[in-house]
Write a protein that holds these residues in place. Structure first.
Motif, short mmCIF file in Angstrom:
data_model
loop_
_atom_site.label_atom_id
_atom_site.label_comp_id
_atom_site.label_asym_id
_atom_site.label_seq_id
_atom_site.Cartn_x
_atom_site.Cartn_y
_atom_site.Cartn_z
N LEU A 37 14.20 -10.61 -1.56
CA LEU A 37 13.19 -9.60 -1.29
C LEU A 37 13.75 -8.20 -1.51
CD1 LEU A 37 10.36 -8.77 -0.22
CD2 LEU A 37 11.30 -8.90 2.10
N SER A 38 13.00 -7.40 -2.25
CA SER A 38 13.33 -5.99 -2.46
C SER A 38 12.64 -5.16 -1.39
CB SER A 38 12.85 -5.55 -3.86
OG SER A 38 12.68 -4.16 -3.92
N SER A 39 13.38 -4.27 -0.73
CA SER A 39 12.79 -3.42 0.31
C SER A 39 11.73 -2.49 -0.29
CB SER A 39 13.87 -2.61 1.02
OG SER A 39 14.57 -1.80 0.10
N ILE A 40 11.93 -2.08 -1.54
CA ILE A 40 10.94 -1.21 -2.19
C ILE A 40 9.64 -1.98 -2.43
CG2 ILE A 40 10.42 0.23 -4.20
CD1 ILE A 40 13.41 0.70 -4.51
N TYR A 41 9.77 -3.24 -2.85
CA TYR A 41 8.58 -4.07 -3.03
C TYR A 41 7.89 -4.28 -1.68
CZ TYR A 41 5.57 -8.11 -3.55
OH TYR A 41 4.49 -8.95 -3.51
N LEU A 42 8.66 -4.50 -0.62
CA LEU A 42 8.09 -4.70 0.71
C LEU A 42 7.21 -3.51 1.10
CD1 LEU A 42 7.98 -6.23 3.45
CD2 LEU A 42 10.09 -5.04 4.08
N ARG A 43 7.73 -2.32 0.88
CA ARG A 43 6.97 -1.11 1.20
C ARG A 43 5.72 -1.01 0.32
NH1 ARG A 43 7.53 4.66 -0.05
NH2 ARG A 43 5.56 5.55 0.68
N VAL A 44 5.86 -1.31 -0.98
CA VAL A 44 4.73 -1.27 -1.91
C VAL A 44 3.63 -2.23 -1.46
CG1 VAL A 44 4.02 -1.97 -4.23
CG2 VAL A 44 5.96 -0.44 -3.94
N PHE A 45 4.02 -3.42 -1.04
CA PHE A 45 3.04 -4.40 -0.59
C PHE A 45 2.31 -3.90 0.65
CE2 PHE A 45 1.60 -8.00 1.90
CZ PHE A 45 0.87 -8.72 0.95
N PHE A 46 3.04 -3.28 1.59
CA PHE A 46 2.40 -2.73 2.79
C PHE A 46 1.38 -1.65 2.44
CE2 PHE A 46 6.07 -3.73 5.97
CZ PHE A 46 5.68 -5.06 5.99
N ASP A 47 1.57 -0.96 1.33
CA ASP A 47 0.64 0.10 0.91
C ASP A 47 -0.57 -0.45 0.17
OD1 ASP A 47 2.07 2.20 1.97
OD2 ASP A 47 3.14 2.65 0.12
N SER A 48 -0.57 -1.74 -0.15
CA SER A 48 -1.64 -2.30 -0.98
C SER A 48 -2.98 -2.27 -0.25
CB SER A 48 -1.31 -3.73 -1.40
OG SER A 48 -1.28 -4.59 -0.27
N TYR A 49 -4.04 -2.20 -1.03
CA TYR A 49 -5.39 -2.06 -0.49
C TYR A 49 -5.75 -3.20 0.45
CZ TYR A 49 -10.51 -1.76 -0.56
OH TYR A 49 -11.83 -1.68 -0.20
N LYS A 50 -5.48 -4.44 0.05
CA LYS A 50 -5.89 -5.58 0.87
C LYS A 50 -5.08 -5.67 2.16
CE LYS A 50 -8.12 -8.50 -2.55
NZ LYS A 50 -8.25 -9.86 -3.12
#
Length: 459
Positions: free
Chosen positions: A141-154
């Motif tokens: 898991l990439s921490s940057i991806y984790l943050r990006v996913f938390f920002d996602s619309y859904k």
């Protein structure tokens, strides 16, 4: 900014999840699954109850104490934080966040995120309003991806729904562990994060330009509205004089607002829906339609029936001011200049529609004056109210305020300069909003695997 894309048509196909269709080789799971598999540490927030730091514990320097309002626009603002002495912070039980953690606000203001970058202390301390998510296995898991996913619309929709919304919104750690998560293979995570980071950088750069313009405007307001900076036509006037409101150019007058005011009318309270009005409907303005000298007509609610519409008779009128006569302690007295008359909108009882004598007052100039820090503070000091959350200012108290009165031509010149900066700021804000919308659309495609994207160089 541009990109090329190819729709997924692979041999793996798609599978349906609660977050929509995703590639079959991507994993759909919950946050608690990532914890159990030691991909991330247990999500943790700050100390509750008696051990929670109190206002008297805060010091000017030390361990930053992070509250929800310290995380905005994807950035953790350490300069705005209160601090704790390290000896006290070391004794706390939990909430010790470090570089690389992803932060998520979960109380009051829910859903804001940021990554903890380099810090000058061993750790930062979280309040009970903020959760940290710490990646333990960077091979999965990439921490940057984790943050990006938390920002996602859904994902944002889910946590907003679960938190209940409003000023008391809250989603605790237990419920956070039940939240859904999409886990692509690590190379795809990094690719997604790298693409969206390009948009983040453009958004951040635009925000920096906005901040710089706003600081420039604030500096000019301090100089122009006090006569410290003047136009060539007026610089040869004879010095300055001491007045009841401080040192002013010798040719400026001092007057009460009452002497230049023509009318100060408030609207009425009517029944309205929480939903914004659709085209063709009639709406009533919210108090949030007035902020920092700007009028935001989209901040309104639809009036529910024709009887209520007939009661609401006060429209926003061009070249007049809206003034918030009743609001929170920080926003009471907020002003806004009205650019155009709106017959589809009405003024509520908590706002004044103010008209002034245009033979001696330039309305835009007055709006800038009353929106300056000095006069905002004066209005706040004149406001009263038994509730700590709501204050109001009376007509009499407001109109007794003393203001400087330059020549009308100088007022117009000052307003022209500040209006030009406002136009630049508003253009940058629209550009930022456009970038954000682009990012959201692209994020939705990338985080469901519907689109594979290859970023090209920004133009």
């Amino acid at each position: 900014m541009s990109y090329s894309s190819n729709q997924i048509e692979g041999k793996d196909g798609l599978k349906q999840t609660k977050l929509g269709c995703i590639p079959k080789h991507w994993r759909y799971c919950k946050i608690e699954d990532l914890v159990e598999e030691k991909i991330i540490a247990k999500p943790m927030d700050g100390n509750h109850g008696n051990i929670h730091p109190k206002a008297e514990d805060f010091v000017k320097s030390g361990i930053p104490f992070i509250m929800a309002n310290n995380i905005q626009n994807g950035i953790l603002n350490l300069s705005s934080c209160n601090c704790l002495r390290k000896e006290q912070a070391d004794k706390l039980q939990k909430g010790f966040s470090q570089s690389g953690d992803v932060l998520l606000t979960h109380k009051g203001s829910v859903g804001n995120t940021a990554i903890v970058n380099r810090i000058n202390t061993d750790y930062i301390m979280l309040s009970p309003q903020v959760t940290y998510y710490r990646v333990l296995d960077s091979n999965k898991l990439s921490s940057i991806y984790l943050r990006v996913f938390f920002d996602s619309y859904k994902f944002q929709n889910i946590i907003q729904e679960l938190s209940g919304g409003g000023t008391r919104a809250y989603i605790g750690i237990t419920n956070q562990r039940k939240l859904p998560f999409i886990l692509p293979p690590l190379p795809e995570q990094k690719k997604i994060a790298r693409i969206l980071s390009t948009w983040d950088q453009a958004i951040e750069k635009t925000q920096q330009l906005i901040t710089a313009k706003e600081q420039r405007k604030k500096g000019l307001m301090q100089q122009l509205l006090t006569g410290k900076k003047r136009f060539k036509k007026f610089v040869n006037m004879e010095g300055y004089k001491q007045t009841k409101i401080g040192s002013l150019p010798s040719d400026w007058k001092v007057t009460k607002l009452a002497s230049v005011n023509k009318s100060l009318a408030s609207g009425v309270s009517v029944n309205s829906s929480d939903l914004p009005k659709e085209e063709g409907e009639i709406g009533i303005l919210k108090t949030s339609s007035v902020s920092n000298g700007q009028f935001y007509p989209k901040e309104n609610k639809v009036i529910t029936d024709s009887i209520e519409i007939s009661r609401a008779k006060l429209n926003p009128v061009k070249n007049k001011l809206l003034i918030s006569r009743m609001n929170t302690p920080e926003l009471v007295g907020a002003c806004a200049y009205i650019e155009e008359t709106r017959t589809d909108l009405f003024v509520p009882d908590r706002l004044w529609l103010a008209d002034f004598d245009t033979n001696v007052i330039h309305i835009r100039w007055l709006n800038y004056l009353l929106s300056s820090d000095r006069y905002k503070n004066q209005i706040k000091n004149r406001a009263s109210g038994t509730s700590g959350s709501m204050k109001n200012i009376s007509k009499g108290s407001f109109l007794q305020m003393l203001i400087p009165l330059p020549h009308l031509l100088e007022q117009k010149g000052i307003a022209s300069i500040l209006s030009a900066i406002d136009r630049e700021i508003n253009l940058l804000k629209r550009n930022k909003e456009h970038l954000h919308m682009q990012k959201q659309g692209l994020m939705q495609q990338l985080l469901t695997g519907q689109t594979r994207v290859q970023v090209e160089e920004m133009a």
